[in-house]
Design a protein around this motif. Structure first.
Motif, PDB file in Angstrom:
ATOM      1  N   PHE A  65       0.816  -1.224   0.000  1.00  8.25           N
ATOM      2  CA  PHE A  65       0.000   0.000   0.000  1.00  8.25           C
ATOM      3  C   PHE A  65       0.849   1.274   0.000  1.00  8.25           C
ATOM      4  CE2 PHE A  65      -2.093   3.396   2.433  1.00  8.25           C
ATOM      5  CZ  PHE A  65      -3.182   3.616   1.620  1.00  8.25           C
ATOM      6  N   ASP A  66       1.930   1.275   0.784  1.00  4.33           N
ATOM      7  CA  ASP A  66       2.757   2.477   0.880  1.00  4.33           C
ATOM      8  C   ASP A  66       3.633   2.710  -0.348  1.00  4.33           C
ATOM      9  OD1 ASP A  66       4.245   0.232   1.491  1.00  4.33           O
ATOM     10  OD2 ASP A  66       5.515   1.280   2.949  1.00  4.33           O
ATOM     11  N   ARG A  67       3.668   1.734  -1.271  1.00  7.20           N
ATOM     12  CA  ARG A  67       4.446   1.887  -2.497  1.00  7.20           C
ATOM     13  C   ARG A  67       3.570   1.965  -3.742  1.00  7.20           C
ATOM     14  NH1 ARG A  67       6.636  -2.071   0.496  1.00  7.20           N
ATOM     15  NH2 ARG A  67       5.928  -3.700  -0.893  1.00  7.20           N
ATOM     16  N   MET A  68       2.274   1.846  -3.587  1.00  8.46           N
ATOM     17  CA  MET A  68       1.366   1.862  -4.733  1.00  8.46           C
ATOM     18  C   MET A  68       1.472   3.192  -5.473  1.00  8.46           C
ATOM     19  SD  MET A  68      -1.989   0.029  -3.062  1.00  8.46           S
ATOM     20  CE  MET A  68      -3.015   0.309  -4.475  1.00  8.46           C
ATOM     21  N   GLY A  69       1.650   3.123  -6.779  1.00  3.03           N
ATOM     22  CA  GLY A  69       1.722   4.328  -7.601  1.00  3.03           C
ATOM     23  C   GLY A  69       3.068   5.029  -7.558  1.00  3.03           C
ATOM     24  N   SER A  70       4.072   4.406  -6.935  1.00  4.12           N
ATOM     25  CA  SER A  70       5.369   5.077  -6.796  1.00  4.12           C
ATOM     26  C   SER A  70       6.028   5.343  -8.146  1.00  4.12           C
ATOM     27  CB  SER A  70       6.298   4.285  -5.884  1.00  4.12           C
ATOM     28  OG  SER A  70       6.539   3.000  -6.412  1.00  4.12           O
ATOM     29  N   GLU A  71       5.850   4.439  -9.104  1.00  2.00           N
ATOM     30  CA  GLU A  71       6.438   4.658 -10.436  1.00  2.00           C
ATOM     31  C   GLU A  71       5.813   5.876 -11.104  1.00  2.00           C
ATOM     32  OE1 GLU A  71       6.442   1.164 -12.856  1.00  2.00           O
ATOM     33  OE2 GLU A  71       7.168  -0.088 -11.211  1.00  2.00           O
ATOM     34  N   GLU A  72       4.508   5.966 -11.065  1.00  2.00           N
ATOM     35  CA  GLU A  72       3.824   7.098 -11.681  1.00  2.00           C
ATOM     36  C   GLU A  72       4.189   8.411 -10.984  1.00  2.00           C
ATOM     37  OE1 GLU A  72       2.292   4.337 -10.656  1.00  2.00           O
ATOM     38  OE2 GLU A  72       1.491   3.421 -12.483  1.00  2.00           O
ATOM     39  N   ILE A  73       4.270   8.378  -9.681  1.00  2.82           N
ATOM     40  CA  ILE A  73       4.622   9.589  -8.929  1.00  2.82           C
ATOM     41  C   ILE A  73       6.059   9.986  -9.251  1.00  2.82           C
ATOM     42  CG2 ILE A  73       5.010  10.525  -6.611  1.00  2.82           C
ATOM     43  CD1 ILE A  73       2.631   8.729  -5.696  1.00  2.82           C
ATOM     44  N   GLY A  74       6.943   8.988  -9.328  1.00  2.00           N
ATOM     45  CA  GLY A  74       8.335   9.266  -9.683  1.00  2.00           C
ATOM     46  C   GLY A  74       8.443   9.904 -11.050  1.00  2.00           C
ATOM     47  N   GLN A  75       7.662   9.421 -12.004  1.00  2.00           N
ATOM     48  CA  GLN A  75       7.678  10.004 -13.352  1.00  2.00           C
ATOM     49  C   GLN A  75       7.168  11.437 -13.335  1.00  2.00           C
ATOM     50  OE1 GLN A  75       5.400   7.280 -15.699  1.00  2.00           O
ATOM     51  NE2 GLN A  75       7.024   5.742 -15.781  1.00  2.00           N
ATOM     52  N   LEU A  76       6.167  11.698 -12.541  1.00  2.00           N
ATOM     53  CA  LEU A  76       5.627  13.064 -12.470  1.00  2.00           C
ATOM     54  C   LEU A  76       6.655  14.044 -11.912  1.00  2.00           C
ATOM     55  CD1 LEU A  76       2.032  12.326 -11.101  1.00  2.00           C
ATOM     56  CD2 LEU A  76       2.622  13.196 -13.362  1.00  2.00           C
ATOM     57  N   PHE A  77       7.510  13.578 -11.024  1.00  2.00           N
ATOM     58  CA  PHE A  77       8.485  14.455 -10.395  1.00  2.00           C
ATOM     59  C   PHE A  77       9.886  14.318 -10.984  1.00  2.00           C
ATOM     60  CE2 PHE A  77       5.066  14.412  -7.318  1.00  2.00           C
ATOM     61  CZ  PHE A  77       4.975  15.753  -6.995  1.00  2.00           C
TER      62      PHE A  77
END
Length: 85
Positions: A65-77
């Motif tokens: 749960f605490d890592r969900m979407g981390s790739e997408e968030i990393g790409q955004l930033f």
């Protein structure tokens, strides 16, 4: 039902609120004109009260749960792929 003027209500507010909480509502008046009625609120019963954990056993939080979407968030930033893995 008891009617009190504003001055009396201010002077004896604690006593009046106690009476209202016990089921004895009262009316506050100004210059003889009734303005508001004060009465007790209906308190929820034990069955109606919601508590933390009331969905326990009905939902499951994923282990990642605490890592969900981390790739997408990393790409955004603008993070590189190595830091998001």
């Amino acid at each position: 039902m008891q009617t009190v003027n504003i001055h009396e209500a201010k002077t004896h507010l604690s006593r009046l609120v106690e009476q209202a909480a016990k089921g004895e509502p009262f009316v506050i008046a100004k210059a003889g004109k009734q303005l508001v009625k004060v009465s007790a609120l209906d308190s929820p019963t034990g069955d109606q009260m919601r508590r933390l954990g009331f969905l326990s056993g009905y939902i499951k939080v994923p282990d990642d749960f605490d890592r969900m979407g981390s790739e997408e968030i990393g790409q955004l930033f603008g993070a590189d792929d190595e830091t998001t893995a």
